[in-house]
Design a protein around this motif. Sequence first.
Motif, short mmCIF file in Angstrom:
data_model
loop_
_atom_site.label_atom_id
_atom_site.label_comp_id
_atom_site.label_asym_id
_atom_site.label_seq_id
_atom_site.Cartn_x
_atom_site.Cartn_y
_atom_site.Cartn_z
N UNK A 51 -11.88 -28.84 45.25
CA UNK A 51 -12.23 -27.90 44.38
C UNK A 51 -11.38 -28.18 43.54
N UNK A 52 -9.90 -29.27 43.44
CA UNK A 52 -8.75 -28.92 42.25
C UNK A 52 -10.29 -29.13 40.68
N UNK A 53 -10.96 -30.00 41.09
CA UNK A 53 -11.61 -30.37 40.29
C UNK A 53 -12.78 -29.30 39.49
N UNK A 86 -22.05 -20.92 48.38
CA UNK A 86 -21.65 -21.46 48.32
C UNK A 86 -22.93 -21.83 48.95
N UNK A 87 -22.54 -21.71 50.24
CA UNK A 87 -23.62 -21.38 51.33
C UNK A 87 -25.44 -21.75 51.11
N UNK A 142 -13.27 -30.99 49.76
CA UNK A 142 -14.33 -29.96 49.57
C UNK A 142 -15.59 -29.14 50.44
N UNK A 143 -16.49 -28.80 49.93
CA UNK A 143 -17.61 -27.99 50.47
C UNK A 143 -18.70 -29.84 50.40
N UNK A 186 -15.70 -27.28 54.36
CA UNK A 186 -15.40 -26.05 54.86
C UNK A 186 -15.57 -24.56 54.15
N UNK A 187 -15.39 -23.57 54.42
CA UNK A 187 -15.51 -22.34 53.61
C UNK A 187 -14.16 -22.39 52.80
#
Length: 218
Positions: free
Chosen positions: A35-37, A179-180, A124-125, A10-11
Amino acid sequence: EQVPVITIDGPTASGKGTLASTLAAALGYHFLDSGSLYRVAALASLQAGVSDSDGPGIAAVIATLRLRFDGPRLYLGDTEVSEELRREDVGSRASRISALADVRAALYALQVSFRRPPGLVADGRDMGTVIFPDAQLKVFLTASAATRAERRHKQLISKGMPSNIDSLRADLEARDARDRTRAIAPLQPAEDAQLLDNSAQAVEESVAVVLDWWAKRR
Ligand code: C5P
């Protein structure tokens, strides 16, 4: 039977981290905050003086990273960087470098290695679309931009950090748009993802919904 994975994509500031870590604790599963990576890669490449458009250069930095996870704490070498990773400039650089194919490839194996018994909750995404396409449950979490800006604002204020809600919202929308629309691993629900809008939901409600989906999985 594959080790079970629940993916939560998700965003920015949709509440993925809170939902995913609460689910992981409830189920006794491992937790991956992907995301932390990207944030660690952003911080380390910034410290190494590598440009944010130099994919091979950043991939080389990633290859030499000495990362250690200790619950919610993340160490780079001997230094705890958990707090620094939350900085807005680090997040924004993470978003820029995450559009580079070399960077995504360099982080692939590390992410997959988190899938260990008894199970994993990954946030994440592209967890459901690229990293764990065979996940047993995929959730795509959303919330309105206003709600997300409000949450991030409260988080920053509670940590005693400066925050302006309008610029926060503008930054959040810019990051999501990037991101999208990126060519590689864009932020989008997997075809088989369950959509969950938590704008008007407390964390416990979202957790209950997902645990119910998990109990009823195929
Ligand atoms: O989730 P978080 O804000 O910590 O992620 C930082 C940035 O890393 C995001 O804005 C996104 O661009 C990138 N990211 C990604 N793929 C993931 C996780 C994060 O591209 N799986």
